[in-house]
Design a protein around this motif. Sequence first.
Motif, PDB file in Angstrom:
ATOM      1  N   THR A  60      17.602   0.098   8.472  1.00  0.00           N
ATOM      2  CA  THR A  60      18.384   1.033   7.660  1.00  0.00           C
ATOM      3  C   THR A  60      17.658   2.382   7.635  1.00  0.00           C
ATOM      4  OG1 THR A  60      17.225   0.127   5.756  1.00  0.00           O
ATOM      5  CG2 THR A  60      19.432  -0.735   6.192  1.00  0.00           C
ATOM      6  N   LEU A  71      25.139   2.529  10.799  1.00  0.00           N
ATOM      7  CA  LEU A  71      25.723   2.020   9.548  1.00  0.00           C
ATOM      8  C   LEU A  71      25.958   0.508   9.565  1.00  0.00           C
ATOM      9  CD1 LEU A  71      28.068   4.999   8.625  1.00  0.00           C
ATOM     10  CD2 LEU A  71      25.872   4.402   7.604  1.00  0.00           C
ATOM     11  N   ASP A  75      25.482  -2.073   6.481  1.00  0.00           N
ATOM     12  CA  ASP A  75      26.462  -3.090   6.065  1.00  0.00           C
ATOM     13  C   ASP A  75      25.817  -4.473   6.018  1.00  0.00           C
ATOM     14  OD1 ASP A  75      28.874  -1.637   5.652  1.00  0.00           O
ATOM     15  OD2 ASP A  75      29.075  -1.372   7.819  1.00  0.00           O
ATOM     16  N   TYR A 100      28.203   2.918   0.530  1.00  0.00           N
ATOM     17  CA  TYR A 100      26.852   2.376   0.766  1.00  0.00           C
ATOM     18  C   TYR A 100      25.881   2.459  -0.414  1.00  0.00           C
ATOM     19  CZ  TYR A 100      28.437   2.026   5.520  1.00  0.00           C
ATOM     20  OH  TYR A 100      29.149   1.678   6.624  1.00  0.00           O
ATOM     21  N   HIS A 188      21.179   5.073  -0.443  1.00  0.00           N
ATOM     22  CA  HIS A 188      21.037   4.733   0.980  1.00  0.00           C
ATOM     23  C   HIS A 188      20.638   5.961   1.804  1.00  0.00           C
ATOM     24  CE1 HIS A 188      24.976   6.534   0.703  1.00  0.00           C
ATOM     25  NE2 HIS A 188      25.004   6.674   2.013  1.00  0.00           N
TER      26      HIS A 188
END
Length: 488
Positions: A60, A71, A75, A100, A188
């Motif tokens: 991430t 992305l 997820d 997110y 995020h």
Amino acid sequence: MKKIKLSLMITASLLLVFIIVTMFNTLTLQSRQPSPKHVNGSIKEDHAINTLSKAIQFKTVSYQDRSKMDLKEFDSFISFLELSFPMVHEELELEKVNGYALVYKWKGNDSTKLPIGLTSHYDVVPVLEGTEANWEHDPFSGTIAEGKIWGRGTLDDKIGVIGVLEAAEHLLSEGYQPSRDIYLMFGHDEEIGGDKGAAMIVSTLNERGIKFDFVLDEGGAIVENMVPGVNKPVGVVGVSEKGSATAELSIEGSGGHSSQPKDRTNIGRIAGAIAKLEKNQFPADLRGPVEDLFEFVAPEMSFGMKYVFANKFIFEPVIEKILLKQPASAALIRTTIAPTIFHAGEQYNALPEKASAIVNLRLMPGDSLEEVKDFIEKTIDDEDIKVTIEGSEASGVSSIDSWHFKSIQQSAKNVYEEAVIAPYLMFAGSDAKHYDSIAENTYRFLPVQLTSEDLNRMHGTNEHISIENYLKAISFYMEVIIEANKEQ
Ligand SMILES: [Zn+2]
């Protein structure tokens, strides 16, 4: 002869008064540390260790160029949280802001109390290209070895996300019911400013009129040998963060051939302006959160240092002089200037028509952008140089006398009994600043004990966390929830 004797007597009695007053101040300095209380419950260690290890394996990664962010990894990370923390996902309401940014609401049973928020972020900085081979264990392996968990995000800041969720899961498994609402909020994109994460969480909650008693984010840690004269490790809780601004100094005027230069060229004038700023720095002042830091650590110092800090009214100029000697401590007591970019010239034999420089500034709480610009203009004293400034001022300064700060200090003390827990001013930016507008207080504290080497690993190579520290971090988050729920 008599006169000399009299003046000697006066000097001696003044000295005696001085000694009595300063000794009195030193000996009556009261500790500002609470006594540690017994830590609640024991956590499922295997689950906690494996979950952080797995969390590290999701790439991430945040990039300034958002199109580079994968992305799918974000997820998958969110789905992984759902599987790893079943009780949290059953009992708490989860809202995905902007897809997110995660907001979990844990409903309290007393609606007269304001909520508290625990926040951290699950994005991480990239591993610098070419440094992968320097890692003892692959940065996204989450390897468990040598009593440590390895990888990008073990310190900054998946430990915050997983630590908070482990704490909540454990408390839920014991049937714990908070009195006030608790929000667990995970951004995020903190590493690239938090505009789509924390900032959007804040605007969403703000629209609903939600206000917090306090929000706790990552920030200062517990570090040994941090403060000279204090033998114990010191844990620092950020109560404010410095502002960050950019000033541009620019000049335009006739260029010309380099064979007949004027006495004052554009390059010379901008360089001269920078030299003046470096020579005449912003005034230093031991005030605000840094003054508070020393008030909290002074009672824990060795006698000599305690004497100096207990008598700040006399020794302040000396203390400031000492702090100014090192860049890190100088930055605690003044707005700093750092020339970072210089633009001028294209050809070796032509005088440039334009020259400009960028100066990065880190503002002390209380210094406004306008005042800083004024100071620059007065210091460089050259009307032809245009000065523009943009950026943000320091965040507000949160309370250290309220139960909000005290519950964090108490929780840290319960887990790290030896440590001295004190407020301080953070240089680096965090998501906490976004929460300023909806929280009475925002605090910045990462509940782990680190060495100064570990601090360098945060955005560097070989980031890791010892399992002992990580488990303590989880305990800390449980303590904060429990302590804050005892209060009004
Ligand atoms: Zn971070």
